[in-house]
Design a protein around this motif. Structure first.
Motif, PDB file in Angstrom:
ATOM      1  N   ILE A 164      99.885  98.257  69.143  1.00  0.00           N
ATOM      2  CA  ILE A 164     100.462  98.499  70.499  1.00  0.00           C
ATOM      3  C   ILE A 164      99.335  99.136  71.527  1.00  0.00           C
ATOM      4  CG2 ILE A 164     102.382  99.314  71.976  1.00  0.00           C
ATOM      5  CD1 ILE A 164     104.170  99.480  69.315  1.00  0.00           C
ATOM      6  N   ALA A 165      98.922  98.300  72.210  1.00  0.00           N
ATOM      7  CA  ALA A 165      97.606  99.011  73.260  1.00  0.00           C
ATOM      8  C   ALA A 165      98.340  99.471  74.563  1.00  0.00           C
ATOM      9  CB  ALA A 165      96.836  97.824  73.475  1.00  0.00           C
ATOM     10  N   VAL A 166      98.252 100.588  75.258  1.00  0.00           N
ATOM     11  CA  VAL A 166      98.973 100.999  76.199  1.00  0.00           C
ATOM     12  C   VAL A 166      97.851 101.526  77.265  1.00  0.00           C
ATOM     13  CG1 VAL A 166     100.422 102.701  77.168  1.00  0.00           C
ATOM     14  CG2 VAL A 166     100.720 102.024  74.820  1.00  0.00           C
ATOM     15  N   GLU A 167      97.994 100.954  78.500  1.00  0.00           N
ATOM     16  CA  GLU A 167      97.037 101.178  79.504  1.00  0.00           C
ATOM     17  C   GLU A 167      97.405 102.362  80.293  1.00  0.00           C
ATOM     18  OE1 GLU A 167      95.113  98.226  82.804  1.00  0.00           O
ATOM     19  OE2 GLU A 167      97.139  98.419  83.044  1.00  0.00           O
ATOM     20  N   ASN A 168      96.328 103.174  80.430  1.00  0.00           N
ATOM     21  CA  ASN A 168      96.469 104.635  81.066  1.00  0.00           C
ATOM     22  C   ASN A 168      96.850 104.409  82.702  1.00  0.00           C
ATOM     23  OD1 ASN A 168      93.891 104.724  83.053  1.00  0.00           O
ATOM     24  ND2 ASN A 168      93.016 104.362  81.256  1.00  0.00           N
ATOM     25  N   GLY A 169      97.231 105.431  83.358  1.00  0.00           N
ATOM     26  CA  GLY A 169      97.794 105.235  84.607  1.00  0.00           C
ATOM     27  C   GLY A 169      96.723 105.352  85.639  1.00  0.00           C
ATOM     28  N   GLY A 170      95.543 105.396  85.268  1.00  0.00           N
ATOM     29  CA  GLY A 170      94.328 104.919  86.302  1.00  0.00           C
ATOM     30  C   GLY A 170      93.657 106.121  86.501  1.00  0.00           C
ATOM     31  N   ASN A 171      92.163 105.969  86.785  1.00  0.00           N
ATOM     32  CA  ASN A 171      91.007 106.655  87.176  1.00  0.00           C
ATOM     33  C   ASN A 171      90.799 107.519  85.822  1.00  0.00           C
ATOM     34  OD1 ASN A 171      89.114 108.089  89.190  1.00  0.00           O
ATOM     35  ND2 ASN A 171      90.532 106.677  90.299  1.00  0.00           N
ATOM     36  N   ASP A 172      90.158 108.615  86.342  1.00  0.00           N
ATOM     37  CA  ASP A 172      89.559 109.353  85.080  1.00  0.00           C
ATOM     38  C   ASP A 172      89.392 110.876  85.501  1.00  0.00           C
ATOM     39  OD1 ASP A 172      88.575 110.093  82.446  1.00  0.00           O
ATOM     40  OD2 ASP A 172      86.650 109.422  82.892  1.00  0.00           O
ATOM     41  N   GLY A 173      89.181 111.810  84.630  1.00  0.00           N
ATOM     42  CA  GLY A 173      88.777 113.180  84.896  1.00  0.00           C
ATOM     43  C   GLY A 173      90.076 114.026  85.683  1.00  0.00           C
ATOM     44  N   LYS A 174      89.470 115.182  85.948  1.00  0.00           N
ATOM     45  CA  LYS A 174      90.620 116.042  86.673  1.00  0.00           C
ATOM     46  C   LYS A 174      91.398 115.328  87.847  1.00  0.00           C
ATOM     47  CE  LYS A 174      88.793 120.359  84.552  1.00  0.00           C
ATOM     48  NZ  LYS A 174      88.342 121.848  84.857  1.00  0.00           N
TER      49      LYS A 174
END
Length: 339
Positions: A136-146
């Motif tokens: 089950i591969a789940v995309e993150n909510g976007g962008n990166d870092g703080k």
């Protein structure tokens, strides 16, 4: 306390389930600087499973709706929806309560995981075999870092991501109409030893954090180039308890060393040329140092742990995945069996 006893204490959902994986594959190994592709991560012509995908709008989430106060949505936009990919291997039998592997950051190594499942679920070698787990591969909510949604999800020291996966993603997978049409009795095991997580970079730190805060749900952990550094949002509420974020696992608070051993089986990796701050005063942004310290802490505490150090490679280097992922999956699932 013996590991078997520890597992029984923390495994109410697994009943009397117990494992005896032994120590084969535990410990530290160094690979490289030359690399090869493991044949078990390629298409060897074996029967294929079925692939599915669907999307989950962030605004409909109760846990990660995309509007946290820590976010800078102007500089680091949040996705409107996240995509979920599901692979059901050919070896899965409808009606079986299947184990599963959560893959952070979307598809990432999903192609290689599919091939490993196709090749190793039918292996005749008991020491080189995988259970028919659901990927089950789940995309993150976007962008990166703080100040990003991805950073919020992956670098925060809490059980929030574990709750999101357990309470929102998994029910969406089980109830998906296309999956149900293909497998009318599709089901996932409640046994926490049947729940694995893999990630790279902040996704690797997130894999450990899911198991660390919710070992009653997730127990098999794979972290490549883990971001065990101080990357948690400075204005996150968790900063009050964990001021240096995932750096606290191995340094500062020494969470691994000072906490009671948890029922986890953990793989970690770091590359020789992994990320690091150019400022020697900022060691808490040094990935190789953090990776090695995390490994040493896990080994000293007595965890079933496998650590790979890769020569001549960089952050989340594809060559490392291509050579080691099949071995890593076999090791992390060692001992698992149906109840």
């Amino acid at each position: 306390m013996a590991l078997a006893g520890l597992f029984a204490v923390h495994a109410p959902a697994a009943g009397t389930y117990a494992e005896n994986p032994g120590k084969e594959g535990d410990g530290s190994i160094t690979i490289g600087p030359a690399y090869h592709v493991d044949p078990d991560l390629t298409d060897r012509g074996n029967p294929k499973g079925q692939s599915f995908d669907f999307s989950m709008p962030l605004a409909e989430s109760k846990i990660f709706p995309g509007d946290d106060k820590t976010l800078d949505t102007v500089k680091k936009p949040v996705r409107k929806e996240r995509k979920i990919w599901v692979y059901v291997p050919a070896a899965y039998k409808d009606g079986t309560k299947a184990p599963y592997l959560i893959i952070h950051d979307g598809q990432g190594p999903l192609g290689s995981v599919k091939n490993a499942l196709d090749n190793l679920t039918i292996s005749k070698d008991p020491n080189r075999k995988l259970p028919a787990f659901i990927a089950i591969a789940v995309e993150n909510g976007g962008n990166d870092g703080k100040k990003s949604e991805r950073g919020l999800e992956y670098d925060t020291m809490s059980d929030r991501l574990a709750r999101f996966i357990h309470d929102e993603v998994l029910p969406a997978v089980v109830s998906n109409a296309a999956i149900k049409a293909a497998y009318p009795r599709f089901a996932l095991t409640e046994n926490p030893w049947g729940h694995a997580v893999i990630g790279c970079s902040s996704g690797g730190a997130a894999a450990l954090t899911m198991g660390w805060f919710r070992p009653d749900w997730f127990r098999r952990i794979i972290a490549y180039s883990g971001t065990f550094v101080a990357q948690q949002d400075d204005d996150a509420p968790e900063q009050a308890k964990y001021p240096l974020g995932a750096w606290e696992y191995h340094s500062g608070m020494k969470l691994i060393a000072s906490s009671e051993q948890k029922p986890l089986r953990i793989f970690t990796h770091v590359s020789e040329k992994d990320l690091r701050s150019t400022d020697p005063e900022e060691n808490h942004h040094n990935w190789p140092m953090a990776g090695k310290r995390t490994s040493e802490a896990l080994e000293a505490k007595g965890y079933h742990h496998r650590f790979v150090f890769s020569l001549g490679t960089g952050h989340c280097d594809g060559r490392v995945f291509q050579q080691t992922l099949a071995d890593t999956l076999v090791w992390v699932w060692r001992g698992y069996h149906e109840e």
